[in-house]
Every structure is written in C-alpha cells, then in structure tokens.
Design a protein around this motif. Structure first.
Motif, PDB file in Angstrom:
ATOM      1  N   PHE A   1       5.327 -52.266   9.098  1.00  8.83           N
ATOM      2  CA  PHE A   1       5.442 -50.828   8.854  1.00  8.83           C
ATOM      3  C   PHE A   1       4.883 -50.083  10.059  1.00  8.83           C
ATOM      4  N   MET A   2       5.450 -48.896  10.339  1.00  8.92           N
ATOM      5  CA  MET A   2       4.988 -48.124  11.495  1.00  8.92           C
ATOM      6  C   MET A   2       4.486 -46.752  11.058  1.00  8.92           C
ATOM      7  N   ASP A   3       3.327 -46.396  11.596  1.00 12.27           N
ATOM      8  CA  ASP A   3       2.786 -45.058  11.400  1.00 12.27           C
ATOM      9  C   ASP A   3       3.602 -44.112  12.285  1.00 12.27           C
ATOM     10  N   PRO A   4       4.335 -43.165  11.704  1.00 12.16           N
ATOM     11  CA  PRO A   4       5.242 -42.331  12.516  1.00 12.16           C
ATOM     12  C   PRO A   4       4.492 -41.430  13.498  1.00 12.16           C
ATOM     13  N   ALA A   5       3.209 -41.199  13.290  1.00 12.26           N
ATOM     14  CA  ALA A   5       2.460 -40.337  14.200  1.00 12.26           C
ATOM     15  C   ALA A   5       1.948 -41.129  15.404  1.00 12.26           C
TER      16      ALA A   5
ATOM     17  N   LYS B   1      14.646 -51.040   2.899  1.00 11.71           N
ATOM     18  CA  LYS B   1      15.700 -51.066   3.903  1.00 11.71           C
ATOM     19  C   LYS B   1      15.083 -50.525   5.180  1.00 11.71           C
ATOM     20  N   GLU B   2      15.446 -51.122   6.283  1.00 15.98           N
ATOM     21  CA  GLU B   2      14.883 -50.694   7.559  1.00 15.98           C
ATOM     22  C   GLU B   2      15.064 -49.202   7.749  1.00 15.98           C
ATOM     23  N   GLN B   3      14.037 -48.557   8.297  1.00 17.59           N
ATOM     24  CA  GLN B   3      13.964 -47.114   8.563  1.00 17.59           C
ATOM     25  C   GLN B   3      13.457 -46.308   7.362  1.00 17.59           C
TER      26      GLN B   3
ATOM     27  N   LEU C   1       9.941 -51.228   9.179  1.00 15.94           N
ATOM     28  CA  LEU C   1      10.699 -51.647  10.361  1.00 15.94           C
ATOM     29  C   LEU C   1      11.539 -52.894  10.091  1.00 15.94           C
ATOM     30  N   TYR C   2      10.874 -53.996   9.789  1.00 18.73           N
ATOM     31  CA  TYR C   2      11.607 -55.251   9.576  1.00 18.73           C
ATOM     32  C   TYR C   2      10.660 -56.274   8.971  1.00 18.73           C
ATOM     33  N   SER C   3      11.220 -57.413   8.556  1.00 20.03           N
ATOM     34  CA  SER C   3      10.412 -58.524   8.079  1.00 20.03           C
ATOM     35  C   SER C   3      10.740 -59.730   8.940  1.00 20.03           C
ATOM     36  N   ASP C   4       9.706 -60.475   9.317  1.00 24.82           N
ATOM     37  CA  ASP C   4       9.959 -61.683  10.117  1.00 24.82           C
ATOM     38  C   ASP C   4       9.864 -62.916   9.221  1.00 24.82           C
TER      39      ASP C   4
END
Lengths: 312, 189
Positions: free
Chosen positions: B84-88, B108-110, B75-78
């Motif tokens: 990171f996102m679990d797509p489920a 890269k994001e996404q 997703l992004y870095s702060d």
C-alpha cells in the motif's frame, strides 16, 4: 461550539410530564405538612466527602452545593421542623447516561422518623410517580451473600480481590478494600437486585453522616433505593453528635489530602448548628432526573432534562 | 508516551491494554453516590477482533495505542505481502495477509483503502465500500431475461465469487458492495 445543537435533549411531551410530576411531589409533601424550603446554591463551605468533588464559582470562590444537606440541617437545628427541597446540585466530573454534573435533588427530613419509617415514605412517593410496586429490603451484607460474594463486613482485601477476579468483567488494578467493595457492589450486586430494592445497613465507613446501628456498630443506619438497577435515593438516620461528625470529616479531609485532591474546610456553621442541637431525624436525597427517566421509560437522564451538560 | 485519562474515553479511542492495541466500543460512567467512580468499557482488540469488558477507576490514565487510520492506495501483491502507498509521502507499506484478511477479495490495483497502522505497520485494511470489478467467468444467462428474479455465481477479476442476476455476461464490469459482498449494479462508465 457551533450552535447547531441548540435544541432540547428532552421531548416537549416529556417536559410536560416532568412538570406534572413536580406538582405531584409538591402535593405529596403538602398533604403531609412537610414545609418546602429554599437554601443558597452557592455557599462559603464545600463538602469533604472522599468521592464527591465540588465545583467553585470563580468570582467569589464559593462552592456550588453538592446537595442541600448542610443548609437544611441548619434549618432543622433552628427548629423549622419537617422540610423538603427540590434543588439543583453540582458534582464535578460526573457525566454519563445516569449522571450529569448539574442535576436535581429532592431532599427531605422527617423528625422522629427512623430509617425504616423513612423507607416506607420513600416507597409511597416513588409509587406516586412510577406506579405501585413491591419493595424488597435486605442489608448490604445480605445482598453480597445472595450474589455469592464474601461477607463485606468481615472479608479481607485479598478475599475481595479474589472474588473480583472471578467476575465477568476485570477490575481495575490498585483498588483498596473499600474500592473493591464499591466495585463488587456496582458490577455484581446491583445488576442482580430485584426491580425495586432497598439496601440497608451499609458498612459504617461508607456512611459519614449516618448514625451507627446500636446493635452492630460495624454498620450504619444508611439505606439506598435502587429501581431497575438505578440508584435513586440515599437516606440516613442522621448523626446528631457534632464531636463524632468532626472526627469523621477530619478523616475524610486526611484521605483527600493523601490522594492530592482539593481539601475543603469543615463547615463551621453546620458544626455550630449541631452543637446547638440537631433534632433526632431521618433524611433522604432522591435523584429526580433519574426517577423521571424511569417514569418516562427512557434510558438516560438527558432525555428528561431540557438541556444536558454537553448542550447547556 | 501518550496517555488518556478516563474522562477522555469515547468510542473509537485507541488504547494499549496488556501490550495489545484496542479500540473503545462503548464507555459508561458508573458511580455509586458515595463511592468510587468507575468507567465500564467494552473494548475490541484490533489484532484479533475480540471484544472484552474492562473497568477503570475514573481519573486513571491509560497508555494510548499508536494507531492511526489513513487512506492508502493499493499497489500490488507479490504473493507474500500486499503493498500500500501513502498518497502524500509515496511511502510504501507491506501488509501481511493476516492484516488484509477478507479485504483481499476486493482489492484492485489503484483502489484507495482505509488502512489502520499500528506502530507504523498495517494492522487491518478496509476496502472501499463499493468497488468496480470485471466478471472473468460466469455461465451464459438466459437471453432476454433482464428483470426477473434468479441469480447465478460469477467470478470477478480479484477471484471473489458473488451472486449476480442471470443477464450478466462475462467481461461486464460490476459495482459491488464490499460490506455485504453483494452485486449492486452494472458499472456505468
């Protein structure tokens, strides 16, 4: 199983060489007037060996042989004379590069031979298949000392544990004295052996079916042949005293009981044959798949077997 | 507590040894004909990457490591964590820089990455084998030179610097092999 892996694990040319090597071995024994015999693969009695687990046929409850030893000793007691057998053998759970739960043993017995004489004959047979080589002979104790390890006949479990802790690989926990000897032998002694080496004079507790050396009862008249670090053959000056054998088998049964493993009964037909009289002899079992793998220059026995265990 | 016995050992199996998660690299069955059977294994520490040799008594049980490999979207870095996102489940997992390691150069994001979770926390991140990234800075190349050898450095939008052919211009989007860190081609839209 989807069947997609139906093809042999050995190449066709290797299978053809395997057939020639088998013919060569039969010729070797025919020249020496050693009789080829066949004995049952399934028998009513199993083996009590502490480190060998047999397999059973479900319908009859009979045991698949872990080696043809007991049946061949009954033939010897009956007076058949020098004999050999090329036989399938089965050992549960033994699977890896150099192990397959079903494998082929060449086992033979020579009347009036002692262990050194039989080692000479083993080298001649191995020379026929692998080409001539030099065979280094030393005792189990000698090879331990040469590897910088404690004396295996006298060292305490603590001393062996300390030696194991200094090895490059860390040993498993909870090994008793004999387990530590096995571990040091596999991890330190065997990798340092010369290309062809006979190890003789094993500690007596590692040789249930062998005669003890008269000169030093701590060791047994047992030998093993290693080629390129692969254990190829195991031989004994055979123990012929049935009373002594029964005592040793009962100790094995007791040890299997304490480790909660199956406890096969003692083979009473073997005991009766020995009471009748096993002639003084030496015998040896040689792993043919391993010998052929070395001869073919491959590094697993699957490559000299039509179908290994996962494909059988 | 889940355990494995040595006869389940095979490469890729995740074990707990001395309180650390390991993966089996190699497993060999060793047994003297008349003696105790062992499994001789090479294991890699999943935190440090260090490979060590161990032996086990055959039949011994070993604790399984609660390690799972799963695909997650970056997703992004702060600045402190990479998210990171679990797509489920849409659940977000913050990964510390130590877990992301060199992979940050390609993130890269996404983009969907292979994330190894240990006790539910990201332990390591593997970027996709190929990523498409824009060139943010490179010296002008020789005009008309589209084929001959020679290369020059180019900075990508993630900050990674790679060698590219002389004809690549700023603003172009490239396909890059993350395993070798090498330019593959111009990205085709």
């Amino acid at each position: 199983m989807n069947g997609g892996d139906w093809r042999p694990t050995a190449r066709a040319d290797v299978l053809a060489r395997r057939a020639r090597w088998l013919a060569e071995i039969r010729a070797f024994f025919a020249d020496r007037h050693v009789l080829e015999v066949q004995t049952p693969v399934l028998a009513a009695a199993g083996v009590t060996d502490v480190h060998i687990d047999g397999m059973r046929e479900a319908g009859s409850g009979r045991w698949l042989q872990t080696s043809p030893e007991y049946a061949m000793k009954r033939l010897l007691a009956a007076g058949v004379g020098d004999c050999y057998q090329i036989a399938p053998a089965f050992r549960a759970g033994e699977q890896g590069r150099w192990h397959n739960p079903e494998f082929t043993l060449l086992e033979w017995y020579r009347l009036g031979f002692d262990a050194p004489a039989l080692m000479d004959e083993v080298s001649m047979l191995v020379d026929r298949i692998l080409g001539p080589g030099h065979y280094h002979r030393d005792s189990y104790q000698g090879f331990f000392l040469a590897a910088g390890l404690p004396d295996p006949l006298t060292a305490t479990a603590d001393a062996l544990q300390k030696a194991a802790a200094e090895a490059t690989t860390s040993p498993p926990g909870g090994l008793d004295r004999s387990g530590l000897l096995d571990w040091l032998f596999s991890e330190t002694v065997v990798p340092a052996l010369p290309p062809r080496a006979f190890v003789t004079g094993f500690p007596a507790e590692q040789a249930v079916l062998a005669r003890r050396e008269a000169a030093d009862p701590r060791v047994a008249a047992r030998f093993e042949l290693f080629c390129n670090g692969v254990e190829l053959a195991n031989g004994f000056d055979e123990l012929t005293d049935p009373g002594e054998l029964r005592g040793r088998l009962e100790r094995d049964q007791q040890q299997r009981r304490t480790t909660e493993r199956a406890v096969p009964g003692i083979d009473e037909r073997l005991m009766a044959a020995m009471a009748h009289g096993l002639p003084a002899c030496a015998g040896v079992a040689l792993g043919l798949d391993r010998l052929f793998a070395l001869a073919a220059g491959v590094d697993s026995i699957a490559e000299v077997m039509a179908f290994d265990w996962p494909h059988a | 507590m889940a355990t494995y016995t040595t006869n389940q050992f095979k490469s890729g199996l995740k074990l707990m040894l001395d309180g650390e998660p390991y993966t089996i690299v190699e497993n060999e069955f060793v047994k003297p004909g008349k003696g105790q059977a062992f499994n001789r294994v090479k294991v890699r520490n999943l935190k440090t990457g260090k490979v060590i040799d161990r032996t086990f008594k055959s039949g011994e049980s070993v604790e399984a490591a609660d390690v799972m490999e799963t695909e997650m979207q970056y997703l992004y870095s702060d600045g402190e964590f990479f998210y990171f996102m679990d797509p489920a489940s849409f659940e977000q997992h913050p990964a510390p820089p130590a877990a992301v390691g060199d992979a940050h150069k390609w993130l890269k994001e996404q983009d969907v990455c292979n994330v190894t979770l240990y006790n539910g926390e990201p332990l390591s991140v593997e970027p996709p084998p190929h990523v498409t990234l824009q060139v943010t800075q490179t010296d002008p190349g020789l005009k008309g030179d589209t084929s001959s050898g020679g290369s020059k450095p180019a900075t990508l939008e993630t900050g990674a610097v790679i060698q590219v052919p002389l004809f690549i211009q700023e603003g172009e989007v490239l396909k890059v092999d993350t395993r070798s860190g090498e330019y593959v081609s111009r990205a085709k839209d």
